[in-house]
Enzyme design. Structure first.
Site, PDB file in Angstrom:
ATOM      1  N   HIS A   1      58.274  -2.918   7.048  1.00 47.41           N
ATOM      2  CA  HIS A   1      59.896  -2.880   6.952  1.00 47.41           C
ATOM      3  C   HIS A   1      60.587  -3.147   8.295  1.00 47.41           C
ATOM      4  O   HIS A   1      61.721  -2.090   7.798  1.00 47.41           O
ATOM      5  CB  HIS A   1      59.090  -1.065   6.668  1.00 47.41           C
ATOM      6  CG  HIS A   1      59.508  -0.679   5.292  1.00 47.41           C
ATOM      7  ND1 HIS A   1      58.457  -0.169   4.009  1.00 47.41           N
ATOM      8  CD2 HIS A   1      61.027  -0.150   5.286  1.00 47.41           C
ATOM      9  CE1 HIS A   1      59.616   0.162   3.050  1.00 47.41           C
ATOM     10  NE2 HIS A   1      60.731  -0.097   4.250  1.00 47.41           N
TER      11      HIS A   1
ATOM     12  N   ASP B   1      57.265 -10.661   6.606  1.00 49.32           N
ATOM     13  CA  ASP B   1      58.611 -10.904   6.846  1.00 49.32           C
ATOM     14  C   ASP B   1      58.941  -9.484   8.544  1.00 49.32           C
ATOM     15  O   ASP B   1      57.944  -9.383   8.816  1.00 49.32           O
ATOM     16  CB  ASP B   1      59.279 -10.441   5.212  1.00 49.32           C
ATOM     17  CG  ASP B   1      58.614  -8.492   5.977  1.00 49.32           C
ATOM     18  OD1 ASP B   1      58.620  -7.586   6.595  1.00 49.32           O
ATOM     19  OD2 ASP B   1      59.135  -8.193   4.699  1.00 49.32           O
TER      20      ASP B   1
ATOM     21  N   ARG C   1      64.755   7.637  10.150  1.00 53.66           N
ATOM     22  CA  ARG C   1      66.159   6.687  11.368  1.00 53.66           C
ATOM     23  C   ARG C   1      67.028   7.498  11.770  1.00 53.66           C
ATOM     24  O   ARG C   1      67.654   7.703  10.697  1.00 53.66           O
ATOM     25  CB  ARG C   1      66.579   5.888   9.914  1.00 53.66           C
ATOM     26  CG  ARG C   1      65.313   4.689   9.132  1.00 53.66           C
ATOM     27  CD  ARG C   1      64.873   5.238   7.712  1.00 53.66           C
ATOM     28  NE  ARG C   1      63.501   4.585   7.133  1.00 53.66           N
ATOM     29  CZ  ARG C   1      63.574   4.074   6.127  1.00 53.66           C
ATOM     30  NH1 ARG C   1      64.432   4.010   5.205  1.00 53.66           N
ATOM     31  NH2 ARG C   1      62.389   3.326   6.074  1.00 53.66           N
TER      32      ARG C   1
END
Ligand SMILES: Cc1cc2nc3c(=O)[nH]c(=O)nc-3n(C[C@H](O)[C@H](O)[C@H](O)COP(=O)(O)O)c2cc1C
Ligand SMILES: CCCCCCCCCCC(=O)C(=O)O
Length: 406
Positions: A262, A293, A178
């Site tokens: 995720h 999701d 990230r």
């Protein structure tokens, strides 16, 4: 129906909530919540995928009464959407997961807790009981760590707290890269607590580089059986993105799967979850529930995911924006917006119950730039065809919970 609801003077939809919530956060926390891995292709495509579908409304159907409720994990949910596990709700607001959970309990939707929550699963479940006696389902997410005892302790505590299921996250043998954490020199405050894993204390570093959260990179299918033996709760796999793995999940006894990448925080460049959903649904053929999701921001997104075969949806970032905006009240605003939007879409689509939602309600963007009705390419249509060919196809071959969706 709440057609003209005013939730708040500044927040009328989730996009408003994102803007207002993010504005209240330090840059580094906002980056941690909203960021993803690498170039954010997957994070952004999760959302864009919903816009590649358009709705095909049916009219002149009596929609005086629209029932948005559904049964998920053996419990009623006010509508087919719950709160996905996300670490560190307390970075958004001091009430953290307790605030989120109280809003979920008030609305009557399910909640999954990250193993990295800042309040213990026991405390969160206990607080909710004061609002809604045992009515919603709680699930414990687990990133499998190398230390087997830590994993088993998490399961034991979640069971004691009354969780219905454990969501084993399978898309993170290694943590994704990230970039926001490097760009913002992210670090977790040393006061932040991780009571679900008391063995690990005092966070000091960036999530991405913290060696103490090196996950079990040797987690393989055979180990799922191990968790099944050690848990009375249902075992769900979170992070399935292909038909092949969906089939393996069924074969290895998973009680359900969540199509998830995720939120684009792990492998950048995967399919959007909505694009992966049909192949997973087809592979599973109703043997276990399939949830999704990633990128859900509107009631119409929930409708589209259900039309493509999802049984339930989860949202990760929205509750964080709600918390950051106004704590528990902000999460309630988010849940009310999504519930009302979903109900309105159902009514305008001519659907009285969640079971009325089918792939026939959608058209998908084609390479020529036009939208074409989604052919019922999913397993339900194949079953219908098989039914027509072999009228003797025993109805007991079709899981009973799905017969009404055929
Ligand atoms: C800040 C943040 C922390 C997260 N932490 C976890 C976690 O601890 N475990 C996990 O399985 N997924 C975690 N996720 C992923 C969510 O469960 C979910 O898959 C994702 O947020 C869905 O995408 P959405 O945010 O677009 O709704 C996290 C997501 C965010 C945004
Ligand atoms: C030593 C304590 C470290 C706490 C780490 C908390 C965050 C873990 C990563 C959560 C996650 O999956 C995510 O997407 O972010």
């Amino acid at each position: 129906m709440n057609r003209s609801a005013v939730y708040d003077d500044r927040v009328h939809c989730i996009a408003d909530l994102e803007k207002e919530g993010m504005a209240n956060l330090p840059r580094m926390v906002a980056g941690f919540f909203s960021g993803g891995s690498m170039d954010l292709l997957t994070r952004d495509d999760n959302k864009l995928a919903y816009d590649r579908y358009r709705l095909r409304p049916r009219v002149l159907i009596d929609v005086t009464n629209v029932d948005t409720s559904t049964v998920c994990l053996d419990k009623m949910s006010a509508f087919p959407m719950g709160i996905a596990p996300a670490a560190n709700h307390a970075l958004a607001h001091p009430s953290g997961e307790v605030g989120t959970s109280r809003a979920a309990a008030r609305k009557g939707v399910h909640m999954a807790l990250s193993v990295w929550s800042n309040y213990s699963t026991a405390e969160v479940c206990q607080q909710a009981k004061t609002i809604n006696q045992n009515e919603i389902a709680y699930c414990q997410q687990l990133c499998v760590l190398k230390d087997v005892n830590i994993n088993l302790n998490v399961l034991k505590r979640a069971e004691a707290a009354g969780c219905k299921a454990v969501f084993i996250t399978v898309d993170c043998p290694w943590l994704g890269r990230r970039l926001n954490e490097f760009q913002n020199t992210f670090s977790l405050p040393s006061t932040l607590k991780f009571p679900n894993i008391p063995e690990i204390d005092e966070p000091q570093s960036m999530v991405t580089t913290d060696e103490r959260i090196a996950y079990d990179a040797a987690l393989i299918w055979q180990k799922i059986q191990y968790f099944k033996q050690h848990a009375k709760m249902q075992i769900w796999l979170k992070g399935i993105m292909t038909a092949e793995d969906a089939e393996l999940a069924v074969q290895h006894g998973a009680d359900g799967i969540i199509v998830s990448n995720h939120g684009g925080r792990q492998l950048d460049g995967t399919l959007a979850t909505l694009d992966a959903l049909p192949e997973v649904v087809n592979a599973v053929r109703g043997r276990i529930p399939v949830h999704i999701d990633g990128g859900i921001r509107r009631g119409s997104d929930i409708f589209k995911a259900l039309a493509l075969g999802a049984d339930y949806c989860w949202v990760g970032r929205i509750p964080l924006w709600g918390l950051a905006y106004k704590g528990e009240e902000g999460v309630s605003i988010a849940l009310n917006i999504l519930h009302d939007e979903f109900k309105l879409v159902m009514a305008l689509m001519g659907c009285k119950t969640v079971k009325d939602i089918t792939a026939k309600h959608l058209a998908r963007l084609q390479s020529d730039g036009l939208y074409k009705p989604v052919e019922e390419y999913d397993w339900r249509q194949r079953l219908r065809d098989a039914n027509a060919e072999m009228s003797e196809l025993a109805s007991d071959q079709i899981p009973s919970r799905l017969q009404s969706r055929l």
